[in-house]
Design a protein around this motif. Structure first.
Motif, mmCIF file in Angstrom:
data_model
loop_
_atom_site.group_PDB
_atom_site.id
_atom_site.type_symbol
_atom_site.label_atom_id
_atom_site.label_comp_id
_atom_site.label_asym_id
_atom_site.label_seq_id
_atom_site.Cartn_x
_atom_site.Cartn_y
_atom_site.Cartn_z
ATOM 1 N N GLY A 45 0.730 -1.278 -0.002
ATOM 2 C CA GLY A 45 0.042 -0.080 -0.041
ATOM 3 C C GLY A 45 0.805 1.054 0.085
ATOM 4 N N ASN A 46 1.990 1.285 0.419
ATOM 5 C CA ASN A 46 2.868 2.413 0.622
ATOM 6 C C ASN A 46 3.873 2.508 -0.604
ATOM 7 N N ALA A 68 7.780 -0.913 5.635
ATOM 8 C CA ALA A 68 6.919 -0.089 5.101
ATOM 9 C C ALA A 68 6.807 1.170 5.858
ATOM 10 N N MET A 69 7.617 1.205 7.052
ATOM 11 C CA MET A 69 7.531 2.423 7.987
ATOM 12 C C MET A 69 8.509 3.431 7.363
ATOM 13 N N VAL A 70 9.758 2.614 6.911
ATOM 14 C CA VAL A 70 10.748 3.346 6.240
ATOM 15 C C VAL A 70 10.464 3.954 4.683
ATOM 16 N N ILE A 71 9.615 3.195 4.104
ATOM 17 C CA ILE A 71 9.125 3.941 2.789
ATOM 18 C C ILE A 71 7.964 4.695 2.913
ATOM 19 N N ASN A 106 8.062 8.684 1.690
ATOM 20 C CA ASN A 106 7.068 9.548 0.973
ATOM 21 C C ASN A 106 6.636 10.495 1.703
ATOM 22 N N ARG A 107 6.445 10.842 3.121
ATOM 23 C CA ARG A 107 6.033 11.735 3.685
ATOM 24 C C ARG A 107 7.030 12.998 3.500
ATOM 25 N N LEU A 108 8.375 12.597 3.627
ATOM 26 C CA LEU A 108 9.189 13.623 3.423
ATOM 27 C C LEU A 108 9.171 14.301 1.891
ATOM 28 N N ALA A 109 9.100 13.424 1.250
ATOM 29 C CA ALA A 109 8.851 13.808 -0.283
ATOM 30 C C ALA A 109 7.701 14.680 -0.665
ATOM 31 N N SER A 110 6.518 14.282 0.352
ATOM 32 C CA SER A 110 5.424 15.257 -0.035
ATOM 33 C C SER A 110 5.403 16.529 0.626
ATOM 34 N N GLU A 111 6.639 16.640 1.649
ATOM 35 C CA GLU A 111 6.280 18.137 2.343
ATOM 36 C C GLU A 111 7.589 18.991 1.621
ATOM 37 N N GLU A 112 8.127 18.424 0.710
ATOM 38 C CA GLU A 112 9.115 19.396 -0.029
ATOM 39 C C GLU A 112 8.543 20.012 -0.886
#
Length: 388
Positions: A287-288, A375-378, A382-388
């Protein structure tokens, strides 16, 4: 726990779609399992072979051979011609032809080794038992003839037939094992196929909602930390997987209800529960990773079918090559199916006999932890990439 409740609401709204997945794949699993459910009886039952015997002489020795073969064979009336015999063999009307030449009995009684002409179907395994019976008859006759050179054919025939008619009672040492290798193991193996697909499709549908870039950015502004959000999502995923597992286990127990009282049933359930936790983590990981609904369907089909085909769900592990099994060992499905095989092959299970089974379960738990951490790492990436 607002995120957890939101996930349950999404599951509820997607209930019809998920129910369709359940219905279709449960029906497919039932068809597969019903078509291949083992229907083996415990023990051995001799089936009779259809044979034709042509004897150019009628003597007590030849008559004794016919009587000895009557327990394992059905004598067919075939015309004594090459064409008729070949046609009968081709159309499987008979699978064995015996021709006794004239003078055979006199030669045998004289201590010679006359030959009987035999014609068989090359792919008929039943002919092996007929050969054994013929050899047994003449070996015993030859033994009596060597011990009693003056014996006549009638007495010889009676002695041999009396010895052949004696039977020995055999007790099946693996009776309890055989009773557990039926429908229960079969349906629990097929549980992996349906559960993997339903779990991946259901969980990935939820993850698509939370992986939407706008929702991610909105959630990053909420007072709930990203760690709590992920934990609550995973809890909802586990709850969904748990209820899906209950449905599928209930079906497996129903179809294997004739064996439900066996003590191994509890171990089948335990093994499937651990597998459920493992697939929950795998579904959370997928899912991630997926980015669209088409990708979900593709991933679900490829992973589910690929893992089930090489891990022993559709084809027994016992007949698969070592290379394939080595590759399959990198999938939790392999260890789940192997665990079911260990459960079905053991009786009177206790703490001293479940070492290999414990290893299979622990490896599945290891897969579950690895999938969750990955899954936690990915997810964090993904969250860091969306905040950029």
């Amino acid at each position: 726990m607002p995120v957890f409740k939101l996930c349950l609401i999404i599951f509820k709204r997607k209930a019809k779609q998920i129910a369709i997945y359940f219905g279709v794949f449960i029906m497919v699993s039932i068809l597969f399992a019903s078509a291949g459910t083992p229907n083996e009886q415990i023990g051995f039952s001799q089936s009779k072979t259809r044979i034709a015997i042509f004897a150019q002489e009628s003597t007590p020795l030849v008559d004794g051979l016919k009587e000895a073969l009557s327990d394992i064979a059905v004598f067919m009336d075939i015309e004594d011609s090459d064409e008729a015999i070949q046609d009968a063999l081709y159309f499987r009307e008979i699978s064995y032809v015996i021709r006794v030449p004239e003078g055979f009995s006199d030669s045998f009684m004289a201590g010679e080794e006359p030959l009987i002409t035999k014609t068989t179907l090359g792919d008929a395994s039943s002919s092996i038992y007929v050969n054994i019976k013929i050899e047994q008859y003449f070996n015993l006759a030859r033994l009596y003839l060597n011990l009693i050179p003056e014996i006549d054919q009638i007495t010889l025939k009676n002695f041999v037939l009396e010895d052949i008619s004696k039977e020995t009672n055999v007790s099946m040492a693996g009776l309890e094992v055989a009773s557990s290798e039926g429908a229960m193991k079969f349906y629990f193996n097929y549980l992996a196929y349906t559960f993997m697909f339903v779990a991946i499709m259901g969980v990935s549908t939820i993850m698509l909602v939370f992986n939407d870039i706008k929702i991610k950015r909105r959630n990053s502004c909420s007072p709930i930390s990203s760690k709590d959000t992920v934990i609550q999502i995973f809890m909802a995923v586990t709850v969904f997987s748990f209820f899906s597992w209950i449905v599928l286990v209930s079906m497996s127990l129903y179809f294997g209800r004739h064996e439900i009282r066996h003590e191994n049933t509890l171990y089948f359930i335990l093994n499937s529960f651990i597998f459920m936790l493992c697939i929950s983590s795998l579904s959370f990981l997928i899912g991630n990773l997926v980015k669209g609904r088409e990708a979900i369907s593709g991933a679900a089909n490829i992973i589910t079918l690929g893992a089930c085909f090489i891990s022993g769900v559709f084809v027994p592990q016992e007949i698969m090559s070592e290379k394939v099994l080595n590759i399959a060992s990198f999938f939790p499905t392999y260890w789940y199916v192997k665990g079911n095989g260990l459960i079905s092959s053991m009786t009177n299970l206790n703490i001293f006999k479940i070492g290999p089974l414990s290893n299979a379960m622990l490896i599945q738990i290891g897969f579950a932890l690895a999938f969750f951490v990955l899954a936690m790492v990915i997810g964090k990436r993904n969250r860091l990439a969306s905040e950029e």
